[in-house]
Motif scaffolding. Structure first.
Motif, PDB file in Angstrom:
ATOM      1  N   ALA A  15       0.833  -1.205   0.000  1.00 50.28           N
ATOM      2  CA  ALA A  15       0.000   0.000   0.000  1.00 50.28           C
ATOM      3  C   ALA A  15       0.866   1.253   0.000  1.00 50.28           C
ATOM      4  O   ALA A  15       0.585   2.232  -0.703  1.00 50.28           O
ATOM      5  N   THR A  16       1.936   1.240   0.780  1.00 47.48           N
ATOM      6  CA  THR A  16       2.848   2.384   0.844  1.00 47.48           C
ATOM      7  C   THR A  16       3.493   2.639  -0.514  1.00 47.48           C
ATOM      8  O   THR A  16       3.628   3.789  -0.949  1.00 47.48           O
ATOM      9  N   MET A  17       3.864   1.574  -1.209  1.00 46.05           N
ATOM     10  CA  MET A  17       4.550   1.705  -2.495  1.00 46.05           C
ATOM     11  C   MET A  17       3.663   2.295  -3.580  1.00 46.05           C
ATOM     12  O   MET A  17       4.137   3.007  -4.472  1.00 46.05           O
ATOM     13  N   VAL A  18       2.379   2.004  -3.542  1.00 44.81           N
ATOM     14  CA  VAL A  18       1.487   2.441  -4.631  1.00 44.81           C
ATOM     15  C   VAL A  18       0.515   3.538  -4.189  1.00 44.81           C
ATOM     16  O   VAL A  18      -0.410   3.875  -4.927  1.00 44.81           O
ATOM     17  N   ASN A  19       0.743   4.071  -2.979  1.00 49.56           N
ATOM     18  CA  ASN A  19      -0.085   5.174  -2.472  1.00 49.56           C
ATOM     19  C   ASN A  19      -1.566   4.791  -2.427  1.00 49.56           C
ATOM     20  O   ASN A  19      -2.435   5.527  -2.900  1.00 49.56           O
ATOM     21  N   MET A  20      -1.836   3.635  -1.839  1.00 50.38           N
ATOM     22  CA  MET A  20      -3.196   3.170  -1.626  1.00 50.38           C
ATOM     23  C   MET A  20      -3.330   2.778  -0.163  1.00 50.38           C
ATOM     24  O   MET A  20      -2.333   2.678   0.563  1.00 50.38           O
ATOM     25  N   THR A  21      -4.550   2.569   0.299  1.00 52.22           N
ATOM     26  CA  THR A  21      -4.745   2.083   1.662  1.00 52.22           C
ATOM     27  C   THR A  21      -4.534   0.566   1.683  1.00 52.22           C
ATOM     28  O   THR A  21      -4.631  -0.111   0.641  1.00 52.22           O
ATOM     29  N   ALA A  22      -4.234   0.035   2.850  1.00 54.21           N
ATOM     30  CA  ALA A  22      -4.050  -1.409   2.985  1.00 54.21           C
ATOM     31  C   ALA A  22      -5.328  -2.145   2.605  1.00 54.21           C
ATOM     32  O   ALA A  22      -5.282  -3.241   2.037  1.00 54.21           O
ATOM     33  N   GLU A  23      -6.483  -1.535   2.913  1.00 54.91           N
ATOM     34  CA  GLU A  23      -7.761  -2.167   2.583  1.00 54.91           C
ATOM     35  C   GLU A  23      -7.946  -2.251   1.064  1.00 54.91           C
ATOM     36  O   GLU A  23      -8.452  -3.252   0.540  1.00 54.91           O
ATOM     37  N   GLU A  24      -7.539  -1.189   0.359  1.00 50.47           N
ATOM     38  CA  GLU A  24      -7.650  -1.195  -1.103  1.00 50.47           C
ATOM     39  C   GLU A  24      -6.749  -2.261  -1.728  1.00 50.47           C
ATOM     40  O   GLU A  24      -7.152  -2.982  -2.647  1.00 50.47           O
ATOM     41  N   VAL A  25      -5.526  -2.344  -1.221  1.00 54.29           N
ATOM     42  CA  VAL A  25      -4.593  -3.356  -1.738  1.00 54.29           C
ATOM     43  C   VAL A  25      -5.083  -4.757  -1.382  1.00 54.29           C
ATOM     44  O   VAL A  25      -4.952  -5.692  -2.177  1.00 54.29           O
ATOM     45  N   ASP A  26      -5.657  -4.883  -0.190  1.00 52.25           N
ATOM     46  CA  ASP A  26      -6.197  -6.179   0.217  1.00 52.25           C
ATOM     47  C   ASP A  26      -7.262  -6.654  -0.761  1.00 52.25           C
ATOM     48  O   ASP A  26      -7.325  -7.832  -1.123  1.00 52.25           O
ATOM     49  N   LYS A  27      -8.086  -5.735  -1.221  1.00 48.66           N
ATOM     50  CA  LYS A  27      -9.132  -6.088  -2.187  1.00 48.66           C
ATOM     51  C   LYS A  27      -8.512  -6.530  -3.511  1.00 48.66           C
ATOM     52  O   LYS A  27      -8.993  -7.471  -4.154  1.00 48.66           O
ATOM     53  N   VAL A  28      -7.433  -5.849  -3.926  1.00 51.15           N
ATOM     54  CA  VAL A  28      -6.731  -6.230  -5.162  1.00 51.15           C
ATOM     55  C   VAL A  28      -6.205  -7.656  -5.049  1.00 51.15           C
ATOM     56  O   VAL A  28      -6.399  -8.484  -5.945  1.00 51.15           O
ATOM     57  N   ILE A  29      -5.548  -7.958  -3.929  1.00 55.16           N
ATOM     58  CA  ILE A  29      -4.973  -9.299  -3.730  1.00 55.16           C
ATOM     59  C   ILE A  29      -6.077 -10.337  -3.667  1.00 55.16           C
ATOM     60  O   ILE A  29      -5.964 -11.433  -4.241  1.00 55.16           O
ATOM     61  N   GLU A  30      -7.158 -10.007  -2.980  1.00 56.39           N
ATOM     62  CA  GLU A  30      -8.279 -10.939  -2.861  1.00 56.39           C
ATOM     63  C   GLU A  30      -8.858 -11.282  -4.234  1.00 56.39           C
ATOM     64  O   GLU A  30      -9.104 -12.449  -4.562  1.00 56.39           O
ATOM     65  N   GLN A  31      -9.074 -10.260  -5.057  1.00 61.68           N
ATOM     66  CA  GLN A  31      -9.662 -10.506  -6.369  1.00 61.68           C
ATOM     67  C   GLN A  31      -8.700 -11.256  -7.281  1.00 61.68           C
ATOM     68  O   GLN A  31      -9.098 -12.142  -8.030  1.00 61.68           O
ATOM     69  N   TYR A  32      -7.415 -10.883  -7.226  1.00 61.01           N
ATOM     70  CA  TYR A  32      -6.428 -11.604  -8.039  1.00 61.01           C
ATOM     71  C   TYR A  32      -6.410 -13.086  -7.650  1.00 61.01           C
ATOM     72  O   TYR A  32      -6.410 -13.970  -8.515  1.00 61.01           O
ATOM     73  N   THR A  33      -6.388 -13.350  -6.355  1.00 63.84           N
ATOM     74  CA  THR A  33      -6.340 -14.736  -5.873  1.00 63.84           C
ATOM     75  C   THR A  33      -7.582 -15.503  -6.306  1.00 63.84           C
ATOM     76  O   THR A  33      -7.502 -16.678  -6.683  1.00 63.84           O
ATOM     77  N   SER A  34      -8.732 -14.841  -6.292  1.00 66.00           N
ATOM     78  CA  SER A  34      -9.958 -15.514  -6.731  1.00 66.00           C
ATOM     79  C   SER A  34      -9.876 -15.858  -8.217  1.00 66.00           C
ATOM     80  O   SER A  34     -10.483 -16.830  -8.673  1.00 66.00           O
ATOM     81  N   GLY A  35      -9.110 -15.063  -8.979  1.00 61.24           N
ATOM     82  CA  GLY A  35      -8.968 -15.313 -10.406  1.00 61.24           C
ATOM     83  C   GLY A  35      -8.034 -16.457 -10.747  1.00 61.24           C
ATOM     84  O   GLY A  35      -7.909 -16.834 -11.908  1.00 61.24           O
ATOM     85  N   ILE A  36      -7.351 -17.001  -9.735  1.00 62.68           N
ATOM     86  CA  ILE A  36      -6.480 -18.146  -9.977  1.00 62.68           C
ATOM     87  C   ILE A  36      -7.306 -19.414 -10.128  1.00 62.68           C
ATOM     88  O   ILE A  36      -6.906 -20.361 -10.809  1.00 62.68           O
ATOM     89  N   ARG A  37      -8.492 -19.437  -9.514  1.00 63.68           N
ATOM     90  CA  ARG A  37      -9.396 -20.574  -9.709  1.00 63.68           C
ATOM     91  C   ARG A  37      -9.924 -20.522 -11.142  1.00 63.68           C
ATOM     92  O   ARG A  37     -10.107 -19.464 -11.710  1.00 63.68           O
ATOM     93  N   ASN A  38     -10.191 -21.690 -11.709  1.00 66.60           N
ATOM     94  CA  ASN A  38     -10.638 -21.755 -13.112  1.00 66.60           C
ATOM     95  C   ASN A  38      -9.702 -20.922 -13.990  1.00 66.60           C
ATOM     96  O   ASN A  38     -10.122 -20.029 -14.732  1.00 66.60           O
ATOM     97  N   SER A  39      -8.408 -21.220 -13.879  1.00 68.02           N
ATOM     98  CA  SER A  39      -7.358 -20.329 -14.367  1.00 68.02           C
ATOM     99  C   SER A  39      -7.432 -20.001 -15.850  1.00 68.02           C
ATOM    100  O   SER A  39      -7.015 -18.926 -16.271  1.00 68.02           O
ATOM    101  N   SER A  40      -7.948 -20.913 -16.695  1.00 70.44           N
ATOM    102  CA  SER A  40      -8.001 -20.645 -18.132  1.00 70.44           C
ATOM    103  C   SER A  40      -9.314 -19.996 -18.563  1.00 70.44           C
ATOM    104  O   SER A  40      -9.489 -19.668 -19.736  1.00 70.44           O
ATOM    105  N   ASP A  41     -10.224 -19.850 -17.632  1.00 65.86           N
ATOM    106  CA  ASP A  41     -11.511 -19.221 -17.936  1.00 65.86           C
ATOM    107  C   ASP A  41     -11.299 -17.736 -18.245  1.00 65.86           C
ATOM    108  O   ASP A  41     -10.496 -17.057 -17.601  1.00 65.86           O
ATOM    109  N   LEU A  42     -12.010 -17.234 -19.251  1.00 65.34           N
ATOM    110  CA  LEU A  42     -11.837 -15.846 -19.681  1.00 65.34           C
ATOM    111  C   LEU A  42     -12.065 -14.871 -18.533  1.00 65.34           C
ATOM    112  O   LEU A  42     -11.298 -13.916 -18.344  1.00 65.34           O
ATOM    113  N   GLY A  43     -13.125 -15.091 -17.752  1.00 66.39           N
ATOM    114  CA  GLY A  43     -13.413 -14.191 -16.642  1.00 66.39           C
ATOM    115  C   GLY A  43     -12.285 -14.151 -15.627  1.00 66.39           C
ATOM    116  O   GLY A  43     -11.911 -13.081 -15.132  1.00 66.39           O
TER     117      GLY A  43
END
Length: 370
Positions: free
Chosen positions: A323-351
């Motif tokens: 968060a410090t590196m990209v000038n965002m709040t920890a909560e905002e970065v947490d959401k980014v990581i959460e969504q990225y991690t959710s996208g690892i499931r069904n990895s070849s799916d377009l969505g």
């Protein structure tokens, strides 16, 4: 029926004749379109056992070519695994471990070829392989025969068939990608994946995604591959840019042990996102490059921590640093990581691919534009 002046003669060759062809350099075991030798030892031993028992073996396809000077070569169109295993055994590269026939096991278990009795070796050399001889075929027809025989037998992967049917500049470019240091640094390709052309297919899919956009792998890959292969001159400049991008990333990522970038899914996302930001990445100064290195390292560690421990634990400290590196709040970065991690499931799916690319792009672009 199409008439290309093809000749398919049926004959046979002894083990001794194959050894002589190999020693003289007339036998070409691995033409360009052939895959690498991939048989495990148990399959090799099973073939040797079949020969020792005198049982029949499926025919081998050889493409003969004779020059005007009378020099002749025989390229293996189908049967490479069998002949490679045979020649390895004759050269004492592996023993007869795991024989199934009880009588053979009692006599020859664990023995190399040179350790077999003289009469057994003599009889072994006289064993005959059925041969389908293809005489003076044009290269395109040899490749077509290779692909069709292996498609019917279901022994080739899709990429191995593409290698056979679509040689040329695009295939050469993919080989350059595979040979690039980033392939070794990342550790993204297992030995088995490399043997079966999975590394070439990976770069074909990533490059196609960079050119045409995200897609579902199963529905788009073949169509894109055919298009790029047929019109590669149109993509020559972008292929050079892609190789340059690999070089930039090679010096930007922290390659310490296995990271998220050692996984096909994450490496795919990294390359696709980096392509969209390639101009910014190419123009970073040394200080910015070091900051990007730290950012990408923190990111992949945070994703791994989230996958291991869910909401809490190690991920919290990493989120604060990110968060410090990209000038965002920890909560905002947490959401980014959460969504990225959710996208690892069904990895070849377009969505899923779209979610991963969006989240990594968000962090990288903020840093590059800050």
């Amino acid at each position: 029926m199409a008439d290309h002046g093809l000749k398919f003669e049926i004959e046979s060759k002894t083990v001794a004749e194959f050894r002589s062809l190999d020693k003289s350099g007339e036998l070409i075991l691995q033409p360009e379109y052939q895959r690498k030798a991939v048989w495990p030892d148990r399959a090799k031993v099973s073939l040797m056992e079949t020969i020792l028992l005198g049982y029949p073996i499926p025919e081998i396809y050889l493409a003969y070519e004779t020059t005007p000077e009378g020099e002749q070569t025989a390229s293996v169109v189908d049967g490479q695994q069998r002949l490679t295993s045979l020649l390895e055994f004759l050269n004492n590269r592996f023993p007869l471990d795991g024989l199934e026939d009880e009588k053979l096991r009692e006599k020859f278990e664990g023995k190399l070829f040179k350790e077999l009795p003289d009469d057994v070796r003599q009889e072994f050399f006289q064993y005959r392989f059925p041969i389908r001889r293809l005489s003076n075929l044009a290269d395109e027809f040899v490749r077509a025969v290779f692909a069709r025989v292996n498609r019917v037998n279901m022994v080739l992967t899709e990429q191995e068939l593409r290698n056979a049917l679509l040689p040329g500049p695009f295939n050469d470019f993919l080989k350059d990608c595979v040979a690039h240091p980033i392939s070794e640094l990342s550790g993204v390709f297992s030995g088995e994946r490399r043997k079966r052309g999975g590394d070439l297919e990976f770069y074909a899919e990533v490059f196609g995604t960079c050119i045409f956009g995200l897609s579902n792998k199963k529905t788009e890959l073949n169509e894109r591959y055919d298009k790029i292969s047929a019109d590669f001159e149109d993509y020559q400049d972008r292929s050079a840019e892609f190789l340059e991008l690999l070089t930039v990333l090679s010096s930007t990522i922290k390659w310490v042990g296995r990271t998220r970038w050692s996984n096909i899914v994450d490496m795919f996302t990294l390359l696709h996102v980096s392509w969209g930001l390639r101009e910014e990445l190419a123009n970073t100064n040394p200080e910015q490059t070091m900051q990007l290195r730290d950012l990408l390292d923190l990111f992949q560690r945070a994703v791994s921590a989230r996958k291991r421990s869910g909401e809490n634990g190690e991920a919290n400290g990493l989120l604060v640093s990110l968060a410090t590196m990209v000038n965002m709040t920890a909560e905002e970065v947490d959401k980014v990581i959460e969504q990225y991690t959710s996208g690892i499931r069904n990895s070849s799916d377009l969505g899923s691919r779209r979610v991963r690319s969006q989240q990594l792009t968000l962090l990288l672009s903020r840093k590059l534009k800050s």
